[in-house]
Motif scaffolding. Structure first.
Motif, mmCIF file in Angstrom:
data_model
loop_
_atom_site.group_PDB
_atom_site.id
_atom_site.type_symbol
_atom_site.label_atom_id
_atom_site.label_comp_id
_atom_site.label_asym_id
_atom_site.label_seq_id
_atom_site.Cartn_x
_atom_site.Cartn_y
_atom_site.Cartn_z
ATOM 1 N N ILE A 226 -52.397 -21.177 -6.362
ATOM 2 C CA ILE A 226 -52.287 -22.058 -7.530
ATOM 3 C C ILE A 226 -51.184 -21.629 -8.484
ATOM 4 N N ARG A 227 -50.563 -20.480 -8.238
ATOM 5 C CA ARG A 227 -49.465 -20.015 -9.099
ATOM 6 C C ARG A 227 -48.117 -20.389 -8.478
ATOM 7 N N GLY A 228 -47.879 -21.702 -8.389
ATOM 8 C CA GLY A 228 -46.620 -22.199 -7.839
ATOM 9 C C GLY A 228 -46.804 -23.138 -6.673
ATOM 10 N N GLY A 229 -48.024 -23.221 -6.126
ATOM 11 C CA GLY A 229 -48.283 -24.091 -4.985
ATOM 12 C C GLY A 229 -48.839 -25.442 -5.361
ATOM 13 N N GLY A 230 -49.030 -25.680 -6.660
ATOM 14 C CA GLY A 230 -49.595 -26.937 -7.120
ATOM 15 C C GLY A 230 -51.105 -26.885 -7.129
ATOM 16 N N GLY A 231 -51.701 -26.788 -8.300
ATOM 17 C CA GLY A 231 -53.146 -26.635 -8.398
ATOM 18 C C GLY A 231 -53.926 -27.836 -7.896
ATOM 19 N N ALA A 232 -53.340 -29.036 -7.955
ATOM 20 C CA ALA A 232 -54.073 -30.253 -7.615
ATOM 21 C C ALA A 232 -54.449 -30.346 -6.147
ATOM 22 N N SER A 233 -53.867 -29.517 -5.294
ATOM 23 C CA SER A 233 -54.230 -29.505 -3.878
ATOM 24 C C SER A 233 -55.511 -28.725 -3.620
ATOM 25 N N PHE A 234 -55.955 -27.938 -4.579
ATOM 26 C CA PHE A 234 -57.021 -26.973 -4.330
ATOM 27 C C PHE A 234 -58.239 -27.141 -5.241
ATOM 28 N N GLY A 235 -58.130 -27.925 -6.279
ATOM 29 C CA GLY A 235 -59.219 -28.085 -7.233
ATOM 30 C C GLY A 235 -58.660 -28.580 -8.554
ATOM 31 N N ILE A 236 -59.396 -28.341 -9.603
ATOM 32 C CA ILE A 236 -58.929 -28.693 -10.953
ATOM 33 C C ILE A 236 -58.847 -27.419 -11.773
ATOM 34 N N VAL A 237 -57.617 -27.004 -12.083
ATOM 35 C CA VAL A 237 -57.407 -25.821 -12.919
ATOM 36 C C VAL A 237 -57.840 -26.153 -14.341
ATOM 37 N N VAL A 238 -58.694 -25.311 -14.896
ATOM 38 C CA VAL A 238 -59.236 -25.537 -16.240
ATOM 39 C C VAL A 238 -58.482 -24.734 -17.287
ATOM 40 N N ALA A 239 -58.059 -23.518 -16.922
ATOM 41 C CA ALA A 239 -57.401 -22.655 -17.914
ATOM 42 C C ALA A 239 -56.591 -21.577 -17.200
ATOM 43 N N TRP A 240 -55.576 -21.093 -17.904
ATOM 44 C CA TRP A 240 -54.750 -19.974 -17.442
ATOM 45 C C TRP A 240 -54.846 -18.827 -18.450
ATOM 46 N N LYS A 241 -54.934 -17.617 -17.949
ATOM 47 C CA LYS A 241 -54.727 -16.449 -18.800
ATOM 48 C C LYS A 241 -53.320 -15.962 -18.533
ATOM 49 N N ILE A 242 -52.503 -15.960 -19.566
ATOM 50 C CA ILE A 242 -51.087 -15.665 -19.398
ATOM 51 C C ILE A 242 -50.694 -14.381 -20.123
ATOM 52 N N LYS A 243 -49.668 -13.775 -19.610
ATOM 53 C CA LYS A 243 -49.091 -12.586 -20.232
ATOM 54 C C LYS A 243 -47.991 -13.043 -21.187
ATOM 55 N N LEU A 244 -48.119 -12.703 -22.451
ATOM 56 C CA LEU A 244 -47.069 -12.999 -23.420
ATOM 57 C C LEU A 244 -45.991 -11.930 -23.331
ATOM 58 N N VAL A 245 -44.757 -12.331 -23.600
ATOM 59 C CA VAL A 245 -43.630 -11.416 -23.398
ATOM 60 C C VAL A 245 -42.967 -11.099 -24.731
ATOM 61 N N PRO A 246 -42.392 -9.895 -24.862
ATOM 62 C CA PRO A 246 -41.726 -9.541 -26.119
ATOM 63 C C PRO A 246 -40.422 -10.302 -26.301
ATOM 64 N N VAL A 247 -40.209 -10.787 -27.514
ATOM 65 C CA VAL A 247 -38.948 -11.438 -27.873
ATOM 66 C C VAL A 247 -38.460 -10.828 -29.180
ATOM 67 N N PRO A 248 -37.149 -10.750 -29.374
ATOM 68 C CA PRO A 248 -36.639 -10.202 -30.641
ATOM 69 C C PRO A 248 -36.999 -11.114 -31.808
ATOM 70 N N SER A 249 -37.054 -10.543 -32.986
ATOM 71 C CA SER A 249 -37.321 -11.358 -34.178
ATOM 72 C C SER A 249 -36.166 -12.323 -34.436
ATOM 73 N N THR A 250 -34.981 -11.982 -33.933
ATOM 74 C CA THR A 250 -33.807 -12.855 -34.075
ATOM 75 C C THR A 250 -33.148 -13.038 -32.719
ATOM 76 N N VAL A 251 -32.965 -14.289 -32.310
ATOM 77 C CA VAL A 251 -32.251 -14.610 -31.078
ATOM 78 C C VAL A 251 -31.037 -15.452 -31.446
ATOM 79 N N THR A 252 -30.155 -15.674 -30.471
ATOM 80 C CA THR A 252 -28.934 -16.441 -30.715
ATOM 81 C C THR A 252 -28.840 -17.597 -29.733
ATOM 82 N N VAL A 253 -28.506 -18.784 -30.248
ATOM 83 C CA VAL A 253 -28.338 -19.957 -29.393
ATOM 84 C C VAL A 253 -26.948 -20.544 -29.611
ATOM 85 N N PHE A 254 -26.482 -21.256 -28.612
ATOM 86 C CA PHE A 254 -25.274 -22.057 -28.793
ATOM 87 C C PHE A 254 -25.286 -23.229 -27.824
ATOM 88 N N ARG A 255 -24.519 -24.258 -28.189
ATOM 89 C CA ARG A 255 -24.294 -25.431 -27.325
ATOM 90 C C ARG A 255 -22.821 -25.790 -27.468
#
Length: 536
Positions: A226-255
């Protein structure tokens, strides 16, 4: 874990599964009675069940439709269920099997081919719009997010708890978490942290037997699937427990925008040879579309180089001058902001927009008709290949279309292709999405755009992955192959299955055989079981 109880005391699970019959004219009435009498529904289900005669049916169905191609589909669910609790989901699964109805599960409604709410047979939509709670644990850098929440709701909730935690999911805030993660899920932190599915540490799914399973009780194989194979083939996914990742307090974007007259082709060529090797904290994707030239006023192609850098502009500028001087990035092109600010920026919201906009479940620019396709690229497309792309963008059908390149490298190269069903890892230098939008109604208008994107796709065949030509599940494309309505052999499904999953398709079919041998959870591109059973 919940189990079936005395309501089905005279019917074993095996007998129930092997007594499936096609839906009869009154099957939905029997289905409704089954739902209302289901003994474990401690919370009444009647208030969240919508039949076609219910005055709210149309508004409930339409609220999560994201593609106008399917807005007026003739194939509509006989019943919509918007569960409030897990027992509502369990009852729907059991009763749908009992009375010959298929189930389509919808978390955000962004399935590119509408498979979460359109089917050619009598079916029920389980819309998880009310199953959307999010619990963030800052101390342990984790979160439980229910499948009906949107990415925008998830990002907003994380930002309210922490300024230095994020999640590596997609750009569009109205996408539902349930489908996004189960298909892989990527965004601007893909090179630093991989896919959304790579950062799942537990899940809850209701299986074909009506059991609520977590990582421990579902077992290693189903948790893998279910982690990339499409959950709908196997049942109904109700919830995910996810790992949050560190991000800097300031990031930079451009376009930064460059037209063909400003050497866009040469800059793209340099990008192809370097973007997957850049510092993993830097992701630069390219969006190519037609514009009117500011110099001549004639049509030209513009390449937008959109970037998130997990750091300060003072570090980014010298790095770019060394690694990608062809772009000509200067400090004035860049903006420093918080990570949650970058979510708004990449989603196209104006600077200064309140983060509250992420709680809106409807798209800010309204709905369009659209069709999309995808590819993976293993070797740089030569100049002659790129130059052959540009005439497609000059055609009338491409007025609201674009081609998007997203780089790989970094974390994506560190994860084995067999670690999750998502096989498109090392060897790919970037991913392509082709997409075309239109507002004009009618089959003629639709066919013109679909024919255009198919011709474009045929043109690029010489420059993309081969044997098979790979595709991305979350950019669903029925052109690459479909299942039968009833029994579909593994061989037939392999036509599209190996394109989405590579050799992981074999293992996915083995998991399906174990957890759903009668192929109850099925759609036009669901994983088939290996055994020769099912309606023919």
């Amino acid at each position: 874990m919940k189990h079936l109880c005395s309501y089905f005391c005279a019917i074993t699970i095996t007998a129930l599964l092997f007594s499936l019959t096609p839906a009869s004219a009154d099957s939905h009435e029997n289905f409704l009675q089954c739902l209302y009498n289901y003994p474990e529904n401690t919370t009444s289900i009647s208030s969240v069940v919508y039949t076609q005669t219910n005055s709210s049916y149309t508004s409930v169905l339409d609220v999560s439709i994201q593609n106008l191609r399917f807005f007026n589909a003739t194939s509509k669910p006989v019943v919509i269920v918007t569960p409030l609790v897990v027992s509502h989901i369990q009852a729907t699964i059991i009763c749908a099997q009992r009375h010959g109805l298929q189930i389509r599960t919808r978390s955000g409604g962004h399935d590119y081919e509408g498979l979460s709410y359109v089917a050619g047979v009598p079916f029920v939509v389980v819309d998880l719009i009310k199953i959307r709670e999010i619990e963030v644990d800052v101390e342990n850098s984790t979160a439980w997010v229910q499948a009906g929440a949107t990415l925008g709701e998830l990002y907003y909730t994380i930002s309210q708890k922490s300024k230095t935690l994020g999640f590596p999911g997609g750009v569009c805030p109205t996408v539902g978490v349930g489908g996004h993660i189960s298909g892989g899920g990527y965004g601007f932190m893909i090179r630093k942290y991989g896919l959304a599915a790579d950062n799942v540490i537990d899940a809850k799914i209701v299986d074909v037997n009506g059991n609520l399973l977590d990582k421990e009780t579902m077992g290693e194989d189903l948790f893998w699937a279910i982690r990339g194979g499409g959950g709908a083939s196997f049942g109904i996914v109700v919830a995910w427990k996810i790992k949050l990742v560190p991000v800097p307090s300031t990031v930079t974007v451009f376009r930064v925008r460059r037209t063909l007259e400003e050497n866009a082709t040469g800059i793209i060529q340099k990008w192809q040879r370097g973007a997957n090797k850049f510092n993993e904290s830097l992701t630069i994707r390219i969006k190519m579309e037609r514009v009117n030239s500011s110099k001549s006023g004639n049509l030209t192609v513009e390449a937008q180089f959109e970037s998130l850098y997990l750091g300060r502009v003072d570090d980014l500028i010298p790095y770019m001058q060394k690694s990608f001087p062809e772009l000509g990035l200067v400090r004035e092109d860049c903006t420093e902001m918080s990570w949650i600010g970058s979510i708004l920026f990449m989603a196209g919201f104006p600077n200064g927009q309140s983060t509250d906009v992420l709680l809106n479940r409807t798209q800010s620019d309204g709905l369009f008709f659209f069709k999309a396709k995808s590819d993976y690229v293993r070797d740089p497309i030569p100049d002659v290949g790129l130059e052959g792309l540009w005439p497609f963008l000059y055609e009338d059908e491409a007025k609201d279309g674009y081609i998007q390149f997203t780089p790989y490298g970094g974390r994506m190269y560190e994860i084995s292709e067999s670690e999750t069903p998502f096989a498109h890892r090392s060897g790919n230098i970037f991913h392509i999405q082709y997409i075309v939008f239109w507002r004009e109604k009618g089959d003629v208008a639709a066919q013109r755009r679909v024919n255009w994107i198919r011709r474009l796709y045929n043109y690029t065949e010489a420059y993309v992955s081969k044997s098979p030509r790979s595709a991305y599940l979350n950019y669903r494309d029925l052109d690459i192959g479909v299942n039968n309505d009833g029994y579909t052999s593994f061989s037939q499904a392999s036509i599209w299955g190996f394109k989405y999953f590579g050799n992981n398709f074999n293992r996915l079919a083995r998991v399906k055989t174990r957890v759903d041998p009668r192929n109850f959870f099925r759609n036009e591109q669901s994983i088939p079981p290996l055994i020769s059973q099912g309606r023919k």
